[in-house]
Design a protein around this motif. Structure first.
Motif, PDB file in Angstrom:
ATOM      1  N   TYR A   1      30.826  40.605  38.386  1.00 45.62           N
ATOM      2  CA  TYR A   1      30.154  40.865  38.875  1.00 45.62           C
ATOM      3  C   TYR A   1      29.615  41.364  40.534  1.00 45.62           C
ATOM      4  O   TYR A   1      28.415  42.197  40.617  1.00 45.62           O
ATOM      5  CB  TYR A   1      28.893  39.067  39.414  1.00 45.62           C
ATOM      6  N   LEU A   2      30.732  41.613  41.500  1.00 50.69           N
ATOM      7  CA  LEU A   2      30.986  41.824  42.620  1.00 50.69           C
ATOM      8  C   LEU A   2      31.117  43.371  42.563  1.00 50.69           C
ATOM      9  O   LEU A   2      31.323  43.908  43.411  1.00 50.69           O
ATOM     10  CB  LEU A   2      31.693  40.610  43.501  1.00 50.69           C
ATOM     11  N   ARG A   3      32.397  43.496  42.174  1.00 48.33           N
ATOM     12  CA  ARG A   3      33.169  45.277  41.736  1.00 48.33           C
ATOM     13  C   ARG A   3      32.895  46.087  41.182  1.00 48.33           C
ATOM     14  O   ARG A   3      33.012  47.039  41.651  1.00 48.33           O
ATOM     15  CB  ARG A   3      34.706  44.396  42.258  1.00 48.33           C
ATOM     16  N   LEU A   4      31.707  45.877  40.107  1.00 46.55           N
ATOM     17  CA  LEU A   4      32.461  46.726  39.416  1.00 46.55           C
ATOM     18  C   LEU A   4      30.890  47.215  39.574  1.00 46.55           C
ATOM     19  O   LEU A   4      31.099  48.929  39.593  1.00 46.55           O
ATOM     20  CB  LEU A   4      31.439  46.258  37.338  1.00 46.55           C
ATOM     21  N   PRO A   5      30.184  47.201  40.696  1.00 45.92           N
ATOM     22  CA  PRO A   5      28.968  48.226  40.518  1.00 45.92           C
ATOM     23  C   PRO A   5      29.677  48.895  42.109  1.00 45.92           C
ATOM     24  O   PRO A   5      29.201  50.466  42.063  1.00 45.92           O
ATOM     25  CB  PRO A   5      27.661  46.986  41.414  1.00 45.92           C
ATOM     26  N   TRP A   6      30.542  48.599  42.844  1.00 49.41           N
ATOM     27  CA  TRP A   6      31.028  49.423  43.783  1.00 49.41           C
ATOM     28  C   TRP A   6      32.246  50.523  42.630  1.00 49.41           C
ATOM     29  O   TRP A   6      32.031  51.706  43.865  1.00 49.41           O
ATOM     30  CB  TRP A   6      32.608  48.062  44.817  1.00 49.41           C
ATOM     31  N   ILE A   7      32.492  49.603  41.717  1.00 48.97           N
ATOM     32  CA  ILE A   7      33.740  50.987  41.123  1.00 48.97           C
ATOM     33  C   ILE A   7      32.702  51.984  40.605  1.00 48.97           C
ATOM     34  O   ILE A   7      33.063  53.287  40.626  1.00 48.97           O
ATOM     35  CB  ILE A   7      34.142  50.202  40.675  1.00 48.97           C
TER      36      ILE A   7
ATOM     37  N   LEU B   1      20.463  53.031  44.044  1.00 43.69           N
ATOM     38  CA  LEU B   1      21.314  54.761  45.154  1.00 43.69           C
ATOM     39  C   LEU B   1      22.538  54.102  45.891  1.00 43.69           C
ATOM     40  O   LEU B   1      23.060  52.961  45.937  1.00 43.69           O
ATOM     41  CB  LEU B   1      20.481  55.708  46.795  1.00 43.69           C
ATOM     42  N   ARG B   2      23.760  54.875  46.059  1.00 40.37           N
ATOM     43  CA  ARG B   2      24.917  54.539  46.711  1.00 40.37           C
ATOM     44  C   ARG B   2      24.680  54.781  48.345  1.00 40.37           C
ATOM     45  O   ARG B   2      25.757  53.181  47.798  1.00 40.37           O
ATOM     46  CB  ARG B   2      25.690  55.964  46.971  1.00 40.37           C
ATOM     47  N   ASP B   3      23.664  54.681  49.171  1.00 40.15           N
ATOM     48  CA  ASP B   3      23.568  54.201  50.368  1.00 40.15           C
ATOM     49  C   ASP B   3      22.561  54.037  50.962  1.00 40.15           C
ATOM     50  O   ASP B   3      20.941  55.008  50.449  1.00 40.15           O
ATOM     51  CB  ASP B   3      24.144  55.429  51.091  1.00 40.15           C
ATOM     52  N   ALA B   4      22.130  52.754  51.764  1.00 42.93           N
ATOM     53  CA  ALA B   4      20.783  52.558  52.457  1.00 42.93           C
ATOM     54  C   ALA B   4      20.548  51.406  52.886  1.00 42.93           C
ATOM     55  O   ALA B   4      21.084  50.340  53.164  1.00 42.93           O
ATOM     56  CB  ALA B   4      19.063  51.358  51.032  1.00 42.93           C
ATOM     57  N   SER B   5      20.037  51.447  53.849  1.00 49.13           N
ATOM     58  CA  SER B   5      19.742  50.897  55.125  1.00 49.13           C
ATOM     59  C   SER B   5      19.113  49.568  55.332  1.00 49.13           C
ATOM     60  O   SER B   5      19.416  48.132  55.757  1.00 49.13           O
ATOM     61  CB  SER B   5      19.313  51.748  56.094  1.00 49.13           C
TER      62      SER B   5
ATOM     63  N   ARG C   1      26.566  57.947  59.403  1.00 45.39           N
ATOM     64  CA  ARG C   1      27.441  57.507  60.798  1.00 45.39           C
ATOM     65  C   ARG C   1      27.505  56.811  59.496  1.00 45.39           C
ATOM     66  O   ARG C   1      28.621  55.710  60.328  1.00 45.39           O
ATOM     67  CB  ARG C   1      26.713  56.356  61.301  1.00 45.39           C
ATOM     68  N   GLN C   2      27.634  56.213  58.527  1.00 45.39           N
ATOM     69  CA  GLN C   2      28.423  55.243  57.419  1.00 45.39           C
ATOM     70  C   GLN C   2      28.651  53.608  57.659  1.00 45.39           C
ATOM     71  O   GLN C   2      29.607  53.502  57.368  1.00 45.39           O
ATOM     72  CB  GLN C   2      29.700  55.768  56.975  1.00 45.39           C
ATOM     73  N   SER C   3      27.735  53.558  57.732  1.00 40.15           N
ATOM     74  CA  SER C   3      27.165  51.703  58.587  1.00 40.15           C
ATOM     75  C   SER C   3      25.914  51.949  57.783  1.00 40.15           C
ATOM     76  O   SER C   3      25.438  50.669  58.217  1.00 40.15           O
ATOM     77  CB  SER C   3      26.110  52.306  60.516  1.00 40.15           C
ATOM     78  N   CYS C   4      25.375  52.293  56.662  1.00 34.75           N
ATOM     79  CA  CYS C   4      24.359  51.624  55.747  1.00 34.75           C
ATOM     80  C   CYS C   4      25.269  50.500  54.909  1.00 34.75           C
ATOM     81  O   CYS C   4      26.345  49.962  54.637  1.00 34.75           O
ATOM     82  CB  CYS C   4      24.541  52.181  54.771  1.00 34.75           C
ATOM     83  N   ARG C   5      24.398  49.021  55.079  1.00 35.52           N
ATOM     84  CA  ARG C   5      24.088  47.800  54.960  1.00 35.52           C
ATOM     85  C   ARG C   5      24.461  47.355  53.644  1.00 35.52           C
ATOM     86  O   ARG C   5      25.149  46.314  52.695  1.00 35.52           O
ATOM     87  CB  ARG C   5      23.596  47.276  55.121  1.00 35.52           C
ATOM     88  N   TYR C   6      23.664  48.394  52.696  1.00 38.10           N
ATOM     89  CA  TYR C   6      23.227  48.301  51.540  1.00 38.10           C
ATOM     90  C   TYR C   6      23.284  49.599  50.428  1.00 38.10           C
ATOM     91  O   TYR C   6      23.952  50.182  51.107  1.00 38.10           O
ATOM     92  CB  TYR C   6      22.544  47.314  51.191  1.00 38.10           C
TER      93      TYR C   6
ATOM     94  N   LEU D   1      24.942  51.239  46.442  1.00 41.21           N
ATOM     95  CA  LEU D   1      26.697  50.330  45.713  1.00 41.21           C
ATOM     96  C   LEU D   1      27.313  50.771  46.334  1.00 41.21           C
ATOM     97  O   LEU D   1      28.614  49.987  45.845  1.00 41.21           O
ATOM     98  CB  LEU D   1      26.838  51.573  44.350  1.00 41.21           C
ATOM     99  N   SER D   2      27.889  52.143  46.703  1.00 42.64           N
ATOM    100  CA  SER D   2      28.548  51.553  48.101  1.00 42.64           C
ATOM    101  C   SER D   2      29.245  50.948  49.151  1.00 42.64           C
ATOM    102  O   SER D   2      30.557  50.485  49.821  1.00 42.64           O
ATOM    103  CB  SER D   2      28.738  53.115  48.225  1.00 42.64           C
ATOM    104  N   ASN D   3      28.180  49.432  49.813  1.00 45.90           N
ATOM    105  CA  ASN D   3      28.297  49.531  50.689  1.00 45.90           C
ATOM    106  C   ASN D   3      28.080  47.997  50.328  1.00 45.90           C
ATOM    107  O   ASN D   3      29.143  46.818  51.113  1.00 45.90           O
ATOM    108  CB  ASN D   3      27.813  49.510  51.151  1.00 45.90           C
ATOM    109  N   TYR D   4      26.895  46.529  49.727  1.00 46.06           N
ATOM    110  CA  TYR D   4      26.916  46.011  48.626  1.00 46.06           C
ATOM    111  C   TYR D   4      27.502  45.586  47.412  1.00 46.06           C
ATOM    112  O   TYR D   4      26.559  46.109  46.027  1.00 46.06           O
ATOM    113  CB  TYR D   4      25.732  45.909  49.226  1.00 46.06           C
ATOM    114  N   TYR D   5      28.264  43.888  47.678  1.00 38.51           N
ATOM    115  CA  TYR D   5      28.689  43.755  46.739  1.00 38.51           C
ATOM    116  C   TYR D   5      27.879  42.869  45.227  1.00 38.51           C
ATOM    117  O   TYR D   5      28.168  43.070  44.580  1.00 38.51           O
ATOM    118  CB  TYR D   5      30.096  43.173  47.482  1.00 38.51           C
TER     119      TYR D   5
END
Length: 979
Positions: A144-150, A386-390, A421-426, A428-432
């Motif tokens: 649930y938490l890490r596979l999307p991030w992987i 997407l990988r990055d979203a604000s 700035r690699q500060s996105c909170r949402y 796939l790469s940022n939101y578990y």
């Protein structure tokens, strides 16, 4: 096949065994034409009354050690020794065919009716007992938490590769578990039971103890994962109980206490709880998949979710490594634990209906379905988010706005600033919590996380006590037997549950966390690999070449085994190891699972009978002991030097032929006494022969009468020493010696070089020492093709009649042969008896599936064949006119091989049975590659040697394939138990 006198009318069926026949002092005639004719006792044993019994499940039930006879099977002494006048000498219970079909009516027990029926324990099938448990234990918070991030880090392609690599490892492990779980009858104890019964108590005990403790600690780990999720929810709503740390402890203790209550309620309630968790997780999956097709709201779009888009899939298909963990093997190490957990089903092996079926099927199906779920989740979420979203609604822009970079611009969202700035909170790469965000109803994903953690905790809470209980019952370690006691119909380990609960509570209260911060992947292998590492650091290509040359040269020397003797330390070490292990074997009790057919082969000079050597060498190679025995007859002073020279020559001949065997000779005054020496002295410690193998005596009709007595006497001696016997008969004979100086013992006819048992040789000035370069080819060295190996398992000898052909069929030259098993039976019960034998063979796991029942085995032989048998024994008959025993003994004085008229009449039914069996062999097995048939037994001093040899001659004559007549020592050599 010793015969019984006819008894009183049989009782009606009243249980598993209904017949108990008393054996008197005299052997009576067969039952044809008597009150027992057509009864179960007679028809189950070929139409005439006999102590010997046909194969049945009961004979192998609950047997453990070598030397233990099966229930209901007569001992070797009952079949072979002289009967005593005691009317209670023997009781042979036989299964009544009207009461039993040969199948087990209970898994365990002594076969005696109990006073009160025991409560039926709860047993699970492969779905509820194994597959669902394994799936729940495999799924976890990583899903649930890490596979999307992987997926965001590695991309969809490499994430699939990580998943498949992990699954490959677990599948291989699952296949190993499947192999072990089908290697006999599995009981409770799970992984510990499987390992300890396969690899021994040393490895099993140590692994089992650690495994049980690890499962107890895992209860704490999974519970802490659940407690942390609940604590986070409380923090979001400002509803902490005390503080973040103590809240975890409080929630964890309460959770473990509830799980303990479920476990103590019994396996039935525990299974219901697991089903509930399974349904919750399935609902959360469905909820997620439904959410992926629902059009995204503005809030979800701001967090990077746009439903299925081809360009999102394409962008997320390739990797985008970020952070210190951003590497392929770094992500592999994070994901791999989520593929484990495949032992949950095996750990409750004692609660499964059929562990041999449930564990392989359930474990492999669980691996398959969880793999599918991982692949689907990775692909779907990678195509939607997407990988990055604000996450900010203010970042919406018109499509095509200037200064907007990235894939979000084409959907009306500008995430350029936070991405750079690699500060996105949402994203796939940022939101578990991406799965929760995508799903149709977020709280269901949280429920899925709860289900995954609690189900794993419950599975470990059940597994640890059950594994530990079996370990305690085995008493491998002191002071733990207290926890082995079971309660209730399922023998629940209540004390083990309490111990596991205490361990879990302890680790929860100390705030335990798994941590590998000080672990270095090079540290564990540094000491062993430092030299190789330095070699490759200096010049890698030279290191590869050097390593390849060393491996090649090492392999060459190991393969060629050069004929040098330098007195190296390796030789001394080999001797020490062999001596140590041989002595160590003496301290180990024998077990049926470790039974080996250790053969004393009466070859005489081995090069005289290469087929006999090759036959035994084929099924003993790399498996068991083989000793070629030779009896040197004559004055000992003349024979000492000859024995030494012959021993060296014959050993070299065996080595040249690549036969892994020992050669030994003894000096004796006559052949039979020499064989008796070999039977008593051959071998060392536990590595002693248990089977005597010899050639069939072809010239028994023309040979000296005393040699006939000696030959049959050797068979009796083998049985007296509780050895099995194996006779080999080839149509062309066994003896290939054509050396005039090498004389065979006169007991076997030197002029014709007959086969005989080959044990004796009398030397002239030249002894015929084996020349290693003279190697005759035999049928056992050639490819057999797609023929058949036909086994006639006529009487139950403990399974040796099955075991030797099985071992032979495992070799490459015989591997393409199909094995057929023939057993006697009744025409009105063919289907039942075939099912019973098929069931028994399947439990032995020999791979024999083609079973034939011979209902015509009791038919009268053809008149011309009966006439041929009568002509065969005619030269050996006394023709005494049925005189009394005293008169017969006087007439037979000095010629014990003679057959009286009374003996001909008494054994008539048995003699005709050999004639009929030969007709069957010619009908069914004329083109077989090999025929194995149960060797009939003649009672000592009650069956003349000439009559017994007439039986063997009649049984095996006119057959083109090699014939092996096998008789075990009536003790089990096969088992379907794991312990």
């Amino acid at each position: 096949m010793a015969e019984l006198p006819c008894a009183e009318p049989l009782p009606r069926c009243s249980g598993r065994f209904t017949i108990s026949t008393l054996l008197g002092a005299e052997e009576a005639a067969g039952c044809e034409g008597t009150q027992l004719s057509g009864s179960s006792l007679c028809t189950r044993t070929f139409g005439y009354n006999t102590v010997d019994v046909v194969p049945a499940y009961e004979h192998y039930a609950n047997s453990r050690g070598v030397g233990e006879a099966g229930r209901g099977r007569p001992s070797l002494a009952d079949l072979h020794s002289i009967l005593k006048p005691d009317p209670g000498h023997l009781r042979v219970p036989l299964p009544d065919p009207q009461c039993s079909n040969g199948l087990p009516d209970a898994e365990e027990g002594s076969g005696e009716p109990s006073s009160a029926p025991a409560a039926e324990p709860v047993r699970f099938g492969w779905v509820k007992g194994v597959m669902i448990r394994c799936m729940l234990n495999i799924w976890g918070v990583i899903l649930y938490l890490r596979l999307p991030w992987i997926t965001a880090q590695a991309g969809i392609a490499l994430t699939w590769l990580i998943i498949l690599m992990s699954v490959t490892v677990t599948t291989i492990t699952g296949l190993s578990i499947s192999a072990i779980s089908t290697n006999g009858k599995v009981k409770s104890g799970g992984t510990y039971f499987l390992i300890s019964r396969s690899l021994g108590p040393e490895l099993g005990g140590s692994i089992g103890l650690i495994f049980a403790f690890a499962n107890a600690v895992a209860v704490a780990m999974h519970t802490v994962g659940f407690a942390e999720t609940v604590r986070d929810l409380l923090q979001e709503h400002n509803s902490l109980i005390v503080d973040p740390t103590n809240d975890i402890r409080i929630i964890g203790v309460l959770t473990v206490t509830v799980l303990l209550g479920i476990s103590l309620a019994g396996m039935e309630w525990e299974a219901k709880a697991q089903i509930l968790f399974f349904l919750v997780i399935l609902v959360s999956f469905i909820n997620y998949l439904v959410g992926t097709v629902i059009p995204a709201s503005a809030e979800k779009q701001a967090k990077g979710f746009f439903s299925y888009r081809a360009d999102i899939f394409a962008q997320n298909f390739v990797p985008d490594w970020r952070g210190p963990e951003g590497s392929f093997f770094g992500l592999f190490s994070i994901f791999f634990p989520s593929a484990t957990g495949i032992l949950a089903g095996a750990n409750i092996s004692g609660d499964l209906k059929d562990p041999a079926l449930a564990i392989p099927k359930g474990t492999l199906m669980a691996i398959f379905w969880t793999t599918v779920s991982y692949l689907v989740l990775s692909a779907t979420i990678g195509a939607c988010v997407l990988r990055d979203a604000s996450g900010s609604l203010n970042d919406s822009v018109a499509v095509g706005s200037p200064g907007c970079e990235g894939l979000g611009c084409s959907y009306g969202w500008n995430f350029t600033d936070c991405a750079q700035r690699q500060s996105c909170r949402y994203g796939l790469s940022n939101y578990y919590q991406s799965m929760s965000m995508v799903s149709g109803f977020g709280p269901l994903i949280t429920a899925g996380i709860f289900g995954a953690t609690l189900s794993s905790a419950l599975a470990c809470l059940v597994s640890a006590p059950k594994v530990f209980q079996c370990l305690c019952k085995d008493q491998l370690y002191p002071l733990i037997g207290f926890f082995g006691k079971g309660y209730g119909k399922n023998s629940e380990p209540i004390r083990g549950y309490m111990l596991t609960y205490a361990i879990a509570i302890g680790f929860i209260l100390i705030g335990w966390r798994p941590s590998f911060r000080y672990y270095s992947k090079w540290a564990a292998l540094f000491g062993a690999t430092i030299s190789v590492v330095i070699m490759f650091l200096l010049t890698w290509w030279a290191a590869l070449i050097a390593l390849g040359i060393v491996i090649f040269l090492l392999g060459y020397v190991l393969y060629k085994k050069p004929d040098v003797n330098w007195g190296s330390s390796m030789q001394a070490s080999s001797y020490n190891l062999a001596l140590s292990y041989s002595v160590g074997l003496s301290e180990v009790d024998e077990h049926i699972k470790n039974y080996r057919p250790q053969c004393l082969v009466l070859t005489g000079p081995p090069n005289f009978r290469p087929a006999l050597v090759d036959f035994v060498g084929t099924f003993t190679k790399n498996l068991s002991l083989m000793i070629c025995g030779n009896v040197l007859i004559g004055p000992s002073k003349q024979k000492v030097l000859e024995a030494r020279q012959a021993s060296d020559g014959h050993t070299r001949w065996l080595l040249k032929r690549k036969i892994k065997a020992f050669y030994t000779n003894v000096l004796a005054e006559d052949l039979r006494s020499g064989v008796q020496m070999l039977l008593q002295a051959a071998g060392l410690g536990k590595m002693r022969p248990n089977i005597v193998t010899l050639g069939y005596k072809r010239d028994w009709q023309a040979a000296a009468p005393q040699s006939l007595e000696d030959y049959v006497g050797i068979l009796h001696d083998a049985f007296d020493f509780k050895h099995g016997v194996c006779l080999l008969r080839l149509r062309e004979g066994l003896n290939v010696s054509r050396v005039p100086q090498a004389h065979i013992n006169p007991a076997f006819g030197a002029a014709e070089h007959p086969d005989g048992n080959g044990a004796g040789s009398r030397a002239a000035p030249s002894t015929g020492i084996a020349d290693p370069e003279q190697q005759a080819s035999t049928i056992f060295q050639s490819q057999q093709g797609k023929k058949t190996i036909d086994i006639y398992w006529l009487f139950d000898d403990g399974g040796l009649t099955l075991l030797i052909p099985y071992l032979l069929g495992r070799k490459k030259r015989w591997g393409k042969c199909k094995v057929r098993v023939f057993v006697g039976g009744q025409i009105n019960r063919m289907d039942e008896e075939r099912k019973a034998i098929v069931s028994l063979l399947s439990k032995f796991r020999l791979g024999f599936h083609e079973v034939h029942i011979l209902p015509d085995i009791n038919q009268q032989p053809r008149p011309e064949h009966i006439r041929r048998f009568d002509e065969l024994i005619a030269p050996f008959r006394l023709n005494d006119g049925f005189k009394d025993e005293a008169a017969v003994n006087e007439l037979r004085h000095g010629c014990p091989w003679k057959i009286s008229d009374e003996e001909v009449h008494r054994h008539r039914a048995k003699s005709l049975r050999q004639v009929r069996l030969n007709e069957i062999l010619l009908d069914y097995s004329r083109d077989a590659a090999l025929i194995a048939i149960t060797l009939p037994i003649g009672r000592k001093e009650r069956c003349p040697s000439s009559l017994y040899m007439a039986w063997l001659e009649t049984l095996s004559q006119d057959l083109r394939p090699p014939v092996i007549l096998i008789r075990g020592n009536q003790e089990n050599v096969l088992t379907f138990y794991c312990q």
